[in-house]
Design a protein around this motif. Structure first.
Motif, PDB file in Angstrom:
ATOM      1  N   SER A 178       1.020  -1.202   0.143  1.00 29.62           N
ATOM      2  CA  SER A 178       0.118  -0.050  -0.056  1.00 29.62           C
ATOM      3  C   SER A 178       0.823   1.330  -0.083  1.00 29.62           C
ATOM      4  CB  SER A 178      -1.057  -0.035   1.135  1.00 29.62           C
ATOM      5  OG  SER A 178      -0.242   0.032   2.256  1.00 29.62           O
ATOM      6  N   MET A 179       2.074   1.053   0.746  1.00 30.46           N
ATOM      7  CA  MET A 179       2.743   2.353   0.685  1.00 30.46           C
ATOM      8  C   MET A 179       3.610   2.802  -0.641  1.00 30.46           C
ATOM      9  SD  MET A 179       4.136   5.097   2.364  1.00 30.46           S
ATOM     10  CE  MET A 179       3.466   4.907   3.996  1.00 30.46           C
ATOM     11  N   ARG A 180       4.010   1.750  -1.247  1.00 33.21           N
ATOM     12  CA  ARG A 180       4.590   1.640  -2.668  1.00 33.21           C
ATOM     13  C   ARG A 180       3.487   2.163  -3.654  1.00 33.21           C
ATOM     14  NH1 ARG A 180       6.888  -2.707  -2.679  1.00 33.21           N
ATOM     15  NH2 ARG A 180       5.216  -4.174  -3.857  1.00 33.21           N
ATOM     16  N   LEU A 196      14.640   5.083  -2.999  1.00 30.71           N
ATOM     17  CA  LEU A 196      14.739   3.550  -3.383  1.00 30.71           C
ATOM     18  C   LEU A 196      16.357   3.672  -2.894  1.00 30.71           C
ATOM     19  CD1 LEU A 196      14.687   0.760  -4.558  1.00 30.71           C
ATOM     20  CD2 LEU A 196      15.305   2.157  -6.804  1.00 30.71           C
ATOM     21  N   LEU A 197      17.036   4.800  -2.982  1.00 33.20           N
ATOM     22  CA  LEU A 197      18.313   4.548  -2.585  1.00 33.20           C
ATOM     23  C   LEU A 197      18.571   4.609  -1.121  1.00 33.20           C
ATOM     24  CD1 LEU A 197      19.778   7.092  -5.362  1.00 33.20           C
ATOM     25  CD2 LEU A 197      19.920   4.842  -5.611  1.00 33.20           C
ATOM     26  N   LEU A 203      19.880  -3.557  -2.534  1.00 28.51           N
ATOM     27  CA  LEU A 203      19.206  -3.834  -3.612  1.00 28.51           C
ATOM     28  C   LEU A 203      19.755  -3.130  -4.836  1.00 28.51           C
ATOM     29  CD1 LEU A 203      15.469  -4.378  -2.632  1.00 28.51           C
ATOM     30  CD2 LEU A 203      17.158  -6.089  -3.102  1.00 28.51           C
ATOM     31  N   VAL A 204      19.796  -1.763  -4.651  1.00 24.69           N
ATOM     32  CA  VAL A 204      20.512  -1.167  -5.805  1.00 24.69           C
ATOM     33  C   VAL A 204      21.660  -1.582  -6.332  1.00 24.69           C
ATOM     34  CG1 VAL A 204      21.197   1.409  -6.636  1.00 24.69           C
ATOM     35  CG2 VAL A 204      19.180   0.921  -5.067  1.00 24.69           C
ATOM     36  N   LYS A 205      22.495  -2.243  -5.594  1.00 27.91           N
ATOM     37  CA  LYS A 205      23.731  -2.735  -5.989  1.00 27.91           C
ATOM     38  C   LYS A 205      23.808  -4.030  -6.552  1.00 27.91           C
ATOM     39  CE  LYS A 205      26.277  -0.202  -2.135  1.00 27.91           C
ATOM     40  NZ  LYS A 205      27.019  -0.487  -0.764  1.00 27.91           N
ATOM     41  N   ARG A 206      22.460  -5.003  -6.170  1.00 26.47           N
ATOM     42  CA  ARG A 206      22.641  -6.208  -6.525  1.00 26.47           C
ATOM     43  C   ARG A 206      21.584  -6.552  -7.532  1.00 26.47           C
ATOM     44  NH1 ARG A 206      21.611  -9.319  -0.831  1.00 26.47           N
ATOM     45  NH2 ARG A 206      22.756 -10.879  -2.231  1.00 26.47           N
ATOM     46  N   VAL A 207      20.553  -5.705  -7.981  1.00 34.00           N
ATOM     47  CA  VAL A 207      19.523  -6.051  -8.509  1.00 34.00           C
ATOM     48  C   VAL A 207      19.561  -5.574  -9.950  1.00 34.00           C
ATOM     49  CG1 VAL A 207      16.870  -6.020  -9.072  1.00 34.00           C
ATOM     50  CG2 VAL A 207      17.954  -6.571  -6.770  1.00 34.00           C
ATOM     51  N   GLN A 211      14.890  -4.535 -13.272  1.00 38.23           N
ATOM     52  CA  GLN A 211      13.892  -4.925 -12.359  1.00 38.23           C
ATOM     53  C   GLN A 211      13.452  -3.839 -11.529  1.00 38.23           C
ATOM     54  OE1 GLN A 211      15.018  -8.574 -10.990  1.00 38.23           O
ATOM     55  NE2 GLN A 211      15.846  -9.332 -12.916  1.00 38.23           N
ATOM     56  N   LEU A 212      14.719  -3.048 -11.207  1.00 40.78           N
ATOM     57  CA  LEU A 212      14.077  -2.054 -10.326  1.00 40.78           C
ATOM     58  C   LEU A 212      13.286  -0.936 -10.767  1.00 40.78           C
ATOM     59  CD1 LEU A 212      18.065  -1.303  -9.018  1.00 40.78           C
ATOM     60  CD2 LEU A 212      16.005  -2.298  -7.363  1.00 40.78           C
ATOM     61  N   ALA A 213      13.620  -0.651 -12.103  1.00 46.62           N
ATOM     62  CA  ALA A 213      12.666   0.099 -12.826  1.00 46.62           C
ATOM     63  C   ALA A 213      11.098  -0.284 -12.683  1.00 46.62           C
ATOM     64  CB  ALA A 213      12.863   0.164 -14.323  1.00 46.62           C
TER      65      ALA A 213
END
Length: 237
Positions: A178-180, A196-197, A203-207, A211-213
């Motif tokens: 719900s927050m997202r 996100l950062l 996650l930003v470093k690994r994904v 997919q993050l988009a």
């Protein structure tokens, strides 16, 4: 600082390539220790030396249902149109939870990382009407158990225990979802990217960026522009 402090003894790195008598060898912890530690966190139970306590017996019974599995990146674990069959505890790696339309459009709902316990929260996902998919993002080591056996084992340890356990994860996922959605509809993409950062730096470093988009709710080109602008701003500061 206390002047009597002495650092623990350690072997010099230059000795590690040889069987030197000064090297202190430690036995590796059994893989099952990682499983018990993960389950203890998931159930909010503190592990101690009392092996015969009700809590210890409970964790031991649950742990006996799991087996370890190693998977490559992009390995499907659960698919839509099939009942979600298993429970997963991540020892290492990242998994993504998503839905995919018949046209191939993907909506990513959540990423799970080390220590997370994943199971079919929603009743529909346990039937052929399941619309959720679970796939590894990176090579992963996971502990896997049959969901029906997992739920029965918890129910057998006390009335209401399953509902108490299930409610916690259900509420957590509902809150995150719900927050997202709220942020998608009320905040510009630049602010969502900054959150996100701030909130998920690992996650930003690994994904992968695409997919993050999808998770952020933007197209890959927009994500690339946000990333480039953020990198440029970071260099200026």
């Amino acid at each position: 600082m206390n002047s009597s402090f002495r650092p623990p003894m350690a072997s010099a790195p230059c000795l590690l390539g040889e069987d030197h008598p000064d090297i202190i060898h430690h036995d590796a912890a059994p893989a099952e220790v990682a499983l018990l530690n993960g389950l203890s966190r998931a159930f909010g139970i503190c592990l101690n030396e009392k092996q015969n306590s009700p809590e210890a017996r409970f964790l031991s019974d649950i742990a006996s249902l799991f087996h370890q599995r190693r998977v490559d990146a992009e390995t499907p674990l659960e698919k839509h149109d099939r009942p979600w069959a298993n429970v997963y505890l991540i020892q290492y790696g990242v998994l993504r939870l998503f839905r995919e339309s018949s046209a191939g459009k993907v909506a990513i709902h959540h990423f799970f990382t080390e220590g997370d316990l994943i199971w079919p929260v929603f009743g529909r996902s346990r039937t052929v009407r399941n619309t959720l998919c679970l796939t590894s993002v990176l090579p992963a080591t996971v502990w896997v158990a049959d969901f029906s056996a997992f739920r029965s084992a918890i129910q057998n340890h006390g009335d209401g225990l399953w509902h108490k356990f299930a409610l916690v994860l259900t509420e957590e996922i509902a809150e995150l979802t719900s927050m997202r959605e709220y942020r998608k509809h009320t905040m510009p993409a630049k602010e969502r990217y900054q959150l996100l950062l701030d909130e998920y730096p690992e996650l930003v470093k690994r994904v992968p960026d695409n997919q993050l988009a999808s998770w952020l709710g933007v197209v890959p080109a927009t994500y690339s522009r946000l990333k480039a602008a953020s990198t440029k701003a970071g260099r200026r500061t």
